[in-house]
Design an enzyme around this catalytic site. Structure first.
Site, short mmCIF file in Angstrom:
data_model
loop_
_atom_site.label_atom_id
_atom_site.label_comp_id
_atom_site.label_asym_id
_atom_site.label_seq_id
_atom_site.Cartn_x
_atom_site.Cartn_y
_atom_site.Cartn_z
N ASP A 1 -5.60 2.77 -1.37
CA ASP A 1 -6.27 3.60 -0.38
C ASP A 1 -6.53 4.97 -1.01
OD1 ASP A 1 -6.64 5.54 1.80
OD2 ASP A 1 -6.16 3.85 3.13
N GLN B 1 -9.49 1.03 -0.01
CA GLN B 1 -9.88 1.64 1.27
C GLN B 1 -10.29 3.09 1.05
OE1 GLN B 1 -6.30 0.72 3.55
NE2 GLN B 1 -7.40 -0.87 4.67
N GLU C 1 0.82 -1.21 0.00
CA GLU C 1 0.00 0.00 0.00
C GLU C 1 0.86 1.27 0.00
OE1 GLU C 1 -3.54 2.06 2.71
OE2 GLU C 1 -2.07 0.72 3.64
N GLU D 1 -11.60 2.73 6.25
CA GLU D 1 -10.49 3.01 7.15
C GLU D 1 -10.47 4.51 7.46
OE1 GLU D 1 -6.03 1.27 7.60
OE2 GLU D 1 -6.32 2.67 5.94
#
Length: 264
Positions: A178, A208, A143, A244
């Site tokens: 993300d 996310q 990530e 998240e």
């Protein structure tokens, strides 16, 4: 339709950790993720999943000494044996919890002059992790994380992550996209989702979300998530979307953004 997983490390902090499973299920979530499960016996976590009809989606490998500021060890020279042990521990939990994805945190780069040495260690550790994980039908995720939240983090950009996956060249190594981190670092979210979703090596294995700039609910801030959720569906993404974010107040009170998607 997108499938949303509650991140129990960041959401429902008004409850004790073990009680967050019930709270998430009550609000309509069917999947959960969190940062690290290792302080809770794995059988107790499995019991919570079963009791509340939840699917374990994701968690991270042990990150080193989190209390001393470490944020992963996969790129750290001299920590290779520790990395292998952390992978064994994560795989043992995944066998019981049933998730088919594990996130490997890269760690911090203290000196930019050491980047190539860190990168070589990172690629070696990721190849090793992917090889072992493939035997258990598990995908390893990396990530890109913004350096405002984690200054000095080794991996920051989507194209860098995809290049690493392509260089290693195995099917079970993918990128954890993300949207919050990507927006902070580089923006142009929709174009990057379209570019990277279906790559043969790499691609997007998990998504996310959080609002930008404050990392609250996704309907707060500068990102049009309704548009992005529709696009993600159009791109035939089959995975989960992890929530998240840090709720601005009580978690359940801030879920109006989610209700229309649960009703579809």
């Amino acid at each position: 339709m997108p499938r949303f997983a509650a991140n129990l490390s960041m959401m429902y902090n008004e409850h004790a950790f073990i009680d967050r499973f019930a709270a998430a299920a009550k609000d309509g979530f069917t999947g959960v993720e969190y940062l690290f499960p290792y302080e809770v016996p794995v059988a107790q976590l499995r019991q919570q999943l079963d009791e509340h009809g939840l699917q374990q989606v994701l968690f991270n490998l042990p990150p080193g000494d989190w209390s001393k500021g470490e944020r992963g060890i996969a790129s750290l020279p001299g920590r290779e044996d520790e990395f292998k042990q952390s992978l064994d521990q994560a795989l043992a939990y995944a066998r019981v919890l049933g998730n088919d994805k594990l996130h490997v945190m890269a760690g911090l780069l203290d000196d930019e002059n050491d980047r190539q040495r860190h990168r070589a260690v990172y690629l070696k550790n990721l190849a090793y992790a992917a090889l072992l994980a493939a035997k258990e039908n598990i995908t390893v995720l990396i990530e890109p994380i913004n350096t405002r939240d984690i200054p000095g983090y080794f991996l920051n950009r989507q194209d860098e992550a995809q290049e690493i996956c392509a260089e290693i060249g195995v099917e079970n190594l993918q990128v954890q996209f993300d949207i919050y981190h990507c927006q902070v670092v580089e923006g142009d979210i929709a174009v990057k989702l379209q570019r990277d979703m279906q790559r043969k090596h790499g691609g997007i294995g998990h998504i996310q979300i959080a609002g930008v700039p404050d990392r609250h609910e996704p309907d707060l801030g500068e990102i049009n998530y309704s548009y992005l959720f529709t696009l993600i569906d159009q791109l035939a993404y089959q995975g989960w979307i992890g929530c998240e974010y840090r709720p601005k107040a009580a978690t359940s009170a801030g879920l109006d953004w989610l209700k229309p998607w649960l009703a579809k």
